[in-house]
Design a protein around this motif. Structure first.
Motif, short mmCIF file in Angstrom:
data_model
loop_
_atom_site.label_atom_id
_atom_site.label_comp_id
_atom_site.label_asym_id
_atom_site.label_seq_id
_atom_site.Cartn_x
_atom_site.Cartn_y
_atom_site.Cartn_z
N THR A 451 0.84 -1.21 0.00
CA THR A 451 0.00 0.00 0.00
C THR A 451 0.87 1.25 0.00
OG1 THR A 451 -0.12 -0.14 2.40
CG2 THR A 451 -1.98 -1.04 1.18
N THR A 452 2.12 1.10 -0.41
CA THR A 452 3.04 2.24 -0.35
C THR A 452 3.13 2.99 -1.67
OG1 THR A 452 4.92 0.95 -1.10
CG2 THR A 452 4.48 0.97 1.28
N GLN A 453 2.36 2.54 -2.66
CA GLN A 453 2.57 3.12 -3.98
C GLN A 453 1.41 3.99 -4.45
OE1 GLN A 453 4.69 0.93 -6.91
NE2 GLN A 453 4.64 -0.94 -5.71
N LEU A 497 -1.10 5.15 -20.53
CA LEU A 497 0.05 4.49 -19.91
C LEU A 497 -0.03 4.72 -18.41
CD1 LEU A 497 3.00 3.32 -20.17
CD2 LEU A 497 3.75 5.68 -20.33
N SER A 498 0.03 3.64 -17.64
CA SER A 498 0.01 3.79 -16.18
C SER A 498 1.23 3.14 -15.57
CB SER A 498 -1.21 3.09 -15.57
OG SER A 498 -2.37 3.79 -15.88
N PHE A 499 1.69 3.68 -14.48
CA PHE A 499 2.76 3.01 -13.76
C PHE A 499 2.66 3.39 -12.29
CE2 PHE A 499 5.33 6.86 -13.53
CZ PHE A 499 4.92 7.56 -14.67
N THR A 500 3.26 2.57 -11.45
CA THR A 500 3.22 2.87 -10.02
C THR A 500 4.59 3.31 -9.55
OG1 THR A 500 3.68 0.60 -9.36
CG2 THR A 500 1.38 1.17 -9.65
N VAL A 501 4.58 4.19 -8.57
CA VAL A 501 5.82 4.73 -7.99
C VAL A 501 5.62 4.79 -6.47
CG1 VAL A 501 6.26 6.15 -10.04
CG2 VAL A 501 5.02 7.15 -8.11
N PRO A 502 6.71 4.89 -5.70
CA PRO A 502 6.53 5.04 -4.25
C PRO A 502 5.73 6.32 -4.00
CG PRO A 502 8.84 4.66 -4.80
CD PRO A 502 8.12 4.84 -6.10
N ASP A 527 -5.06 6.29 -3.95
CA ASP A 527 -5.97 5.40 -3.23
C ASP A 527 -5.85 4.01 -3.85
OD1 ASP A 527 -8.00 4.14 -1.89
OD2 ASP A 527 -9.57 4.98 -3.17
N LEU A 528 -4.69 3.39 -3.64
CA LEU A 528 -4.59 2.07 -4.25
C LEU A 528 -3.78 1.08 -3.44
CD1 LEU A 528 -1.56 1.78 -5.87
CD2 LEU A 528 -2.69 3.48 -7.27
N ALA A 529 -4.04 -0.18 -3.72
CA ALA A 529 -3.31 -1.26 -3.09
C ALA A 529 -2.89 -2.22 -4.19
CB ALA A 529 -4.20 -1.99 -2.09
N ALA A 577 -9.76 -1.95 -0.15
CA ALA A 577 -9.94 -3.38 -0.43
C ALA A 577 -8.68 -4.18 -0.15
CB ALA A 577 -10.35 -3.55 -1.89
N GLY A 578 -7.58 -3.49 0.09
CA GLY A 578 -6.29 -4.18 0.24
C GLY A 578 -6.29 -5.30 1.27
#
Ligand code: ASP
Ligand code: MG
Length: 600
Positions: A451-453, A497-502, A527-529, A577-578
Motif C-alpha cells: 500500500t506504499t505506492q 500508460l500507467s505506472f506505479t511509484v513510491p 488510493d490504491l493497493a 480493499a487491500g
C-alpha cells in the motif's frame, strides 16, 4: 563424499558409443568419490517413433497403453547404460520408475510425481554401485505405468536430486548451456555462467529448448542446483541456481521472443467486480492457455482488457471471448492476429532504475511501436507487430550489451551453496499430505499486499513509436523508482500508460511526466493497493489467474489494473480493499495467516 545426479538426454545415448561415453562420465564422477545416480532418456527419436507406431494402429491411442509402450524407450536405455558401466569395470544396477517406487497420479501421458521412495537407491549406492534410473516414467497407486509428459526425464532427474538431497543435478545435453537469447536468431548470444530459477522460468520460451519448465519449477521448490552442460565436452555449462547464487552483475540477464502470439482486447468492459473473473473463467473452461493479461485504469466507467494466446488458439479464443463479452455487457472485441512478445529478464531489475526506459528508447529509435506493456519484478514484456519481432529482440540484446561477459566468468570453478530448503530430502506424501498431496503440485509461495505506492496515468498518449520512452526518460532522470508498468493497446490514435511509484515520489513523478508531455493529461491516484500472487508451477498449471480473480470477485473487490508474468500476477485495487483482498487470497491459495507461520 557427495551425491550427484547426472541426466543424459536422448541424443547423448543415441548409439552404443555414446552410451559408453556417458558411462565413462558417470564412472569419472564415481572415481572422484561421489555417489552417482544416472537418469537416462530414450535413445534418439525412439519416443517419437513409438508414438507414430501406436498411431498407425489406433489414433488417438488409448492413453494407458501408450504409456505402457513409450516407457519402454527409457527401459532400453537404462539396461544398456548399466551394461556399459559394468563393461568398464564398475558395478552398476538399472531400475525402472516402478522399481524405485516413483509414484505419480493417474493422468496418463502427463502424470505428476507424488512421491519417490529412496531406500532401494540408497542401498545400491551404499554397496558401491552406480544407479541408473529410467527417466520420464512412474506408476500410479494401482501400479499402472505412467509417463510425465514429453521431455519428462529432466523432471525425474531433478526430483531424484531433491529426494536424495544431491549436491547437484547435471543435465547433459546437445547444447552447452543456456544462452542470453536464442543464438539461431541472435548470433552474438552468449552462454550464461549462471541464471536464477526465476529468471529461467521467466525466460520460459528460451529455456524450453533446453529444459522442461516443470523441472525448473521443481528445482526451485526443492532448492536443487542444476548444471546444464554438453555431453560432448568438459567445458562448464550454465548453473541454474537460487537467487543468492545467481549473477548480480547486470540489470538484464537475458531476453526472449515469443513469435506467434495473437492479441484479443475486450472493449468497453464495465468497471465492476467480477467481470474479469467471468471472462477468464470462460476462457479457462475452454482450456485455452492465456499468456499476457493487461488491464489499465477505467475511464468513464469502462475499461479495456487485453490478453494474448498462442496464434494457433486464436479462432477458438475469439469465439469464447465474443460470448464472454456479451455476457459481461462489454462493448465488443478487437484482435490482432500478428503480434510477438519480446521480454527482457533480470533479477538486477529489482535495484536498477531506468531499465524500462532504455528498452523503450531503443525500440522507439528503431521506429518500432509498442502495442502493450506489462511488467513483473524481474521482467518487462512488450507486444510488437510480428514483422518487427526479431528486430526488437536483437535491439533488446544489444541495448543491454548481453553479448559481453558480465564478469562472473572469472569464477570458473563455481560451486553452488547447499540450499537448505525445508522440503529437500524428506519428500513423502505423509509429511505433506494435508497441504500438498504431491511433490509437483502447484505451490503458491506468497501473496503480498503493498500500500506504499501511487499510480500515475498518462491519458491519450499518441500511439506512435518512442512515446513511452519519452515519458520514462524524464521519470528516470528524476530518479523515480518505477514498479509496475501497464500499457494497454491503444484504441485508435491514443493509448493510456500507467505506472506505479513510491507514494513519496508522486509529485516528482507527475512533474516529470508533465515535462515529457506538456499538453498531456496526467492523473495521479494514491488510493490504491497492489496485490500480488507469486508461485512455483504457475506456468504449467493453468487457472491461477482465474482463481485470483474469482476470490476477489467473491469479496466484491473491483480490479483496477492487471499485469502478469510467468511467475507472478499483480492487480491493483483501491486501498480499502487491500486488507480484505489479501485475506481472501490467502484463503483461496491456502496460505497461513501472517502470525501463524512466515511462509517463504
Ligand atoms: N523420452 C521422453 C521424450 O522424448 C522423455 C525425455 O526425453 O525426457 O519426451
Ligand atoms: Mg529431452
Amino acid at each position: 563424499m557427495g551425491l550427484l545426479v547426472q541426466k543424459f538426454g536422448g541424443t547423448s545415448v543415441a548409439d552404443s558409443n555414446k552410451v559408453l561415453a556417458a558411462a565413462r562420465r558417470a564412472i569419472r564422477a564415481h572415481h572422484a568419490g561421489d555417489k552417482v545416480v544416472v537418469v537416462v532418456s530414450a535413445r534418439g527419436h525412439t519416443t517419437d517413433e513409438l508414438i507414430d507406431l501406436a498411431k498407425e494402429i489406433s489414433d488417438p491411442p488409448p492413453a494407458r497403453e501408450l504409456d505402457m509402450l513409450i516407457s519402454t524407450g527409457e527401459q532400453v536405455s537404462v539396461a544398456l547404460m548399466a551394461m556399459a558401466v559394468q563393461a568398464l569395470g564398475v558395478p552398476a544396477i538399472s531400475f525402472t520408475g516402478a522399481q524405485i517406487g516413483l509414484v505419480t497420479d493417474s493422468f496418463h501421458t502427463r502424470a505428476r510425481i507424488r512421491e519417490i521412495a529412496t531406500d532401494r537407491i540408497l542401498q545400491a549406492l551404499d554397496s558401491g554401485q552406480i544407479v541408473i534410473v529410467a527417466g520420464f516414467q512412474g506408476i500410479d497407486a494401482n501400479a499402472n505405468i505412467t509417463t510425465l509428459g514429453r521431455g519428462g526425464s529432466d523432471t525425474t532427474a531433478v526430483a531424484l536430486a531433491a529426494v536424495l538431497d544431491a549436491d547437484a543435478c547435471e543435465i547433459y545435453t546437445d547444447v552447452d548451456g543456456v544462452y542470453t537469447t536464442d543464438p539461431r536468431v541472435v548470433p552474438e548470444a552468449r552462454k550464461l555462467d549462471r541464471i536464477s530459477y526465476d529468471e529461467m522460468l521467466e525466460l520460459a520460451s528460451l529455456g524450453a529448448g533446453v529444459m522442461h519448465s516443470r523441472s525448473i519449477e521443481f528445482a526451485k521448490k526443492y532448492g536443487v542446483p542444476i548444471h546444464v552442460r554438453s555431453s560432448f565436452s568438459d567445458a562448464n555449462g550454465t548453473w541454474i541456481v537460487g537467487e543468492a547464487d545467481a549473477s548480480h552483475a547486470g540489470s538484464v540477464t537475458g531476453c526472449a521472443l515469443v513469435k506467434d502470439e495473437a492479441r484479443i482486447t475486450v472493449l468497453g468492459v464495465p468497471d465492476r467486480p467480477g467481470v474479469v473473473h467471468e471472462l477468464f473463467r470462460r476462457i479457462a473452461q475452454a482450456k485455452i492457455v492465456v499468456d499476457m493479461i493487461v488491464q489499465n485504469v477505467a475511464l468513464h466507467g469502462t475499461t479495456e482488457v487485453s490478453f494474448t494466446v498462442a496464434a494457433d488458439d486464436l479462432t477458438q479464443a475469439l469465439e469464447v471471448a465474443d460470448t464472454a463479452a456479451r455476457a459481461i455487457g462489454a462493448a465488443g472485441i478487437d484482435h490482432d492476429p500478428q503480434v510477438s512478445k519480446v521480454s527482457i529478464v533480470g533479477q538486477g531489475m529489482r535495484v536498477h532504475t531506468g531499465v524500462a526506459f532504455s528498452l523503450f528508447k531503443a525500440l522507439g529509435a528503431a521506429g518500432i511501436n509498442i502495442d502493450m506493456i506489462t511488467t513483473s519484478e524481474i521482467k518487462i514484456s512488450v507486444l510488437v507487430a510480428r514483422i518487427s519481432g526479431v528486430q526488437a529482440l536483437r535491439i533488446a540484446h544489444k541495448t543491454f550489451s548481453l553479448e559481453q561477459a558480465s564478469g562472473d566468468s572469472a569464477h570458473a570453478q563455481f560451486k553452488p551453496r547447499h540450499l537448505a530448503s525445508p522440503a529437500r530430502g524428506q519428500v513423502t506424501t505423509d509429511e505433506h499430505a494435508a497441504a500438498s498431496p504431491g511433490m509437483e503440485d502447484l505451490v503458491i509461495t506468497d501473496v503480498e499486499l503493498d500500500t506504499t505506492q501511487a499510480r500515475i496515468t498518462v491519458l491519450n498518449l499518441p500511439n506512435t513509436p518512442g512515446q513511452s520512452a519519452h515519458v520514462f526518460e524524464r521519470i528516470s532522470s528524476a530518479g523515480v523508482f518505477v514498479d509496475m508498468i501497464v500499457q494497454n493497446t491503444g484504441r485508435g490514435d491514443n493509448t493510456n500508460l500507467s505506472f506505479t511509484v513510491p507514494r513519496t515520489q508522486t509529485t516528482q513523478a507527475a512533474e516529470a511526466v508533465l515535462q515529457a508531455v506538456p499538453h498531456g493529461q496526467v492523473v495521479v491516484d494514491d488510493d490504491l493497493a497492489k496485490l500480488s500472487v507469486t508461485g512455483v508451477g504457475m506456468r504449467t498449471h493453468t487457472g491461477v489467474a482465474t482463481r485470483m480473480f474469482g476470490a476477489l470477485a467473491d469479496r466484491n473487490i473491483n480490479i483496477a489494473m492487471i499485469s502478469t508474468s510467468e511467475v507472478r500476477l499483480n492487480v491493483i485495487t483501491n486501498q480499502d480493499a487491500g486488507h480484505s483482498g489479501i485475506a481472501c487470497l490467502r484463503q483461496a491459495f491456502h496460505l497461513p495467516e501472517p502470525g501463524q507461520a512466515q511462509s517463504k
